[in-house]
Write a protein that holds these residues in place. Structure first.
Motif, mmCIF file in Angstrom:
data_model
loop_
_atom_site.group_PDB
_atom_site.id
_atom_site.type_symbol
_atom_site.label_atom_id
_atom_site.label_comp_id
_atom_site.label_asym_id
_atom_site.label_seq_id
_atom_site.Cartn_x
_atom_site.Cartn_y
_atom_site.Cartn_z
ATOM 1 N N LEU A 143 52.362 77.296 29.279
ATOM 2 C CA LEU A 143 53.059 76.093 28.833
ATOM 3 C C LEU A 143 52.011 75.006 28.669
ATOM 4 O O LEU A 143 51.339 74.622 29.635
ATOM 5 N N LEU A 144 51.828 74.537 27.435
ATOM 6 C CA LEU A 144 50.835 73.506 27.130
ATOM 7 C C LEU A 144 51.542 72.160 27.051
ATOM 8 O O LEU A 144 52.473 71.977 26.264
ATOM 9 N N LEU A 145 51.097 71.218 27.886
ATOM 10 C CA LEU A 145 51.765 69.923 28.008
ATOM 11 C C LEU A 145 50.806 68.765 27.746
ATOM 12 O O LEU A 145 49.965 68.452 28.596
ATOM 13 N N PRO A 146 50.901 68.108 26.594
ATOM 14 C CA PRO A 146 50.168 66.865 26.421
ATOM 15 C C PRO A 146 50.883 65.797 27.255
ATOM 16 O O PRO A 146 52.105 65.696 27.222
ATOM 17 N N ALA A 147 50.135 65.024 28.035
ATOM 18 C CA ALA A 147 50.782 64.073 28.943
ATOM 19 C C ALA A 147 49.983 62.778 29.055
ATOM 20 O O ALA A 147 48.773 62.805 29.227
ATOM 21 N N ILE B 54 46.961 67.563 21.776
ATOM 22 C CA ILE B 54 47.405 68.881 21.308
ATOM 23 C C ILE B 54 46.204 69.701 20.838
ATOM 24 O O ILE B 54 46.114 70.894 21.127
ATOM 25 N N ARG B 55 45.254 69.080 20.143
ATOM 26 C CA ARG B 55 44.036 69.801 19.737
ATOM 27 C C ARG B 55 43.294 70.337 20.957
ATOM 28 O O ARG B 55 42.800 71.459 20.948
ATOM 29 N N THR B 56 43.192 69.526 21.992
ATOM 30 C CA THR B 56 42.515 69.961 23.220
ATOM 31 C C THR B 56 43.231 71.163 23.822
ATOM 32 O O THR B 56 42.592 72.142 24.241
ATOM 33 N N LEU B 57 44.558 71.113 23.865
ATOM 34 C CA LEU B 57 45.338 72.230 24.408
ATOM 35 C C LEU B 57 45.197 73.476 23.542
ATOM 36 O O LEU B 57 45.074 74.597 24.062
ATOM 37 N N LEU B 58 45.196 73.312 22.225
ATOM 38 C CA LEU B 58 45.032 74.469 21.342
ATOM 39 C C LEU B 58 43.616 75.040 21.451
ATOM 40 O O LEU B 58 43.437 76.258 21.355
ATOM 41 N N VAL C 16 46.696 73.994 35.388
ATOM 42 C CA VAL C 16 45.341 73.831 34.879
ATOM 43 C C VAL C 16 45.337 72.440 34.245
ATOM 44 O O VAL C 16 46.272 72.088 33.520
ATOM 45 N N VAL C 17 44.324 71.641 34.524
ATOM 46 C CA VAL C 17 44.316 70.268 34.028
ATOM 47 C C VAL C 17 43.079 70.014 33.174
ATOM 48 O O VAL C 17 41.950 70.267 33.602
ATOM 49 N N LEU C 18 43.307 69.509 31.990
ATOM 50 C CA LEU C 18 42.261 69.076 31.065
ATOM 51 C C LEU C 18 42.407 67.565 30.965
ATOM 52 O O LEU C 18 43.522 67.061 30.855
ATOM 53 N N VAL C 19 41.299 66.825 31.004
ATOM 54 C CA VAL C 19 41.394 65.370 31.080
ATOM 55 C C VAL C 19 40.637 64.697 29.944
ATOM 56 O O VAL C 19 39.475 65.011 29.686
ATOM 57 N N HIS C 20 41.323 63.764 29.295
ATOM 58 C CA HIS C 20 40.673 62.799 28.406
ATOM 59 C C HIS C 20 40.534 61.534 29.247
ATOM 60 O O HIS C 20 41.537 60.997 29.724
ATOM 61 N N VAL D 231 48.055 71.192 31.533
ATOM 62 C CA VAL D 231 48.337 69.796 31.224
ATOM 63 C C VAL D 231 47.087 69.138 30.661
ATOM 64 O O VAL D 231 46.011 69.246 31.260
ATOM 65 N N CYS D 232 47.225 68.463 29.534
ATOM 66 C CA CYS D 232 46.146 67.620 29.024
ATOM 67 C C CYS D 232 46.529 66.184 29.351
ATOM 68 O O CYS D 232 47.420 65.609 28.727
#
Length: 151
Positions: A5-9, A65-69, A51-55, A32-33
């Motif tokens: 589950l990809l979540l832009p947040a 969304i690009r980061t999640l893709l 899993v967390v990706l951070v801007h 989660v981004c």
């Protein structure tokens, strides 16, 4: 095979616990981004096993969304599935099993859930309903698919 589950947040710390709990209950791995949040979004996501990706600064929904893709392309294996949804609590990850069945039943590559299926528009303001209906009217004739709901 894994289901993600990809979540832009952005500033969604309040909504994430419910969403992440529901995602894990149906076997989804949440990613989660955090797009420049100020209110602990990344920390809450980590506490709930995502899993967390951070801007570090807000780059906007499209970039999140690009980061999640990009994550999906880098980490995904053949047979993995990726579900993208808002992290604002207006969508329920519990819909995933139904979408998964539709994907395989119709040999589809993409399944899109809609608040308009069956006439429901809960959680949408008047202007958003108007623009969503206009988009539906425009795109429906161009996207023939057996899952299109009857009107």
């Amino acid at each position: 095979m894994a289901d993600y589950l990809l979540l832009p947040a952005k500033d969604e710390a309040e909504n994430l616990p419910w969403i992440l709990e529901r995602a894990r209950a149906v076997g989804l791995i949440p990613v989660v981004c955090d797009d420049g949040s100020r209110g602990g979004t990344a920390e809450i996501a980590r506490q709930h096993g995502a899993v967390v990706l951070v801007h570090e600064e807000n780059l906007g929904l499209a970039q999140a969304i690009r980061t999640l893709l990009s994550f999906a392309l880098a980490q995904g294996k053949p047979g993995d599935l990726f579900l993208i949804m808002d992290a604002d609590g207006t969508m329920d990850p519990a819909l995933f099993p139904e979408m998964h069945r539709a994907l395989w039943k119709h040999h589809a590559e993409v399944v899109i859930a809609s608040r308009f299926r069956g006439g429901g528009t809960q959680g949408l303001g008047l202007l958003r309903r108007f623009f969503s209906q206009m988009a539906r009217t425009y795109f429906s004739p161009h996207i023939p698919h057996p899952l299109h709901s009857s009107r």
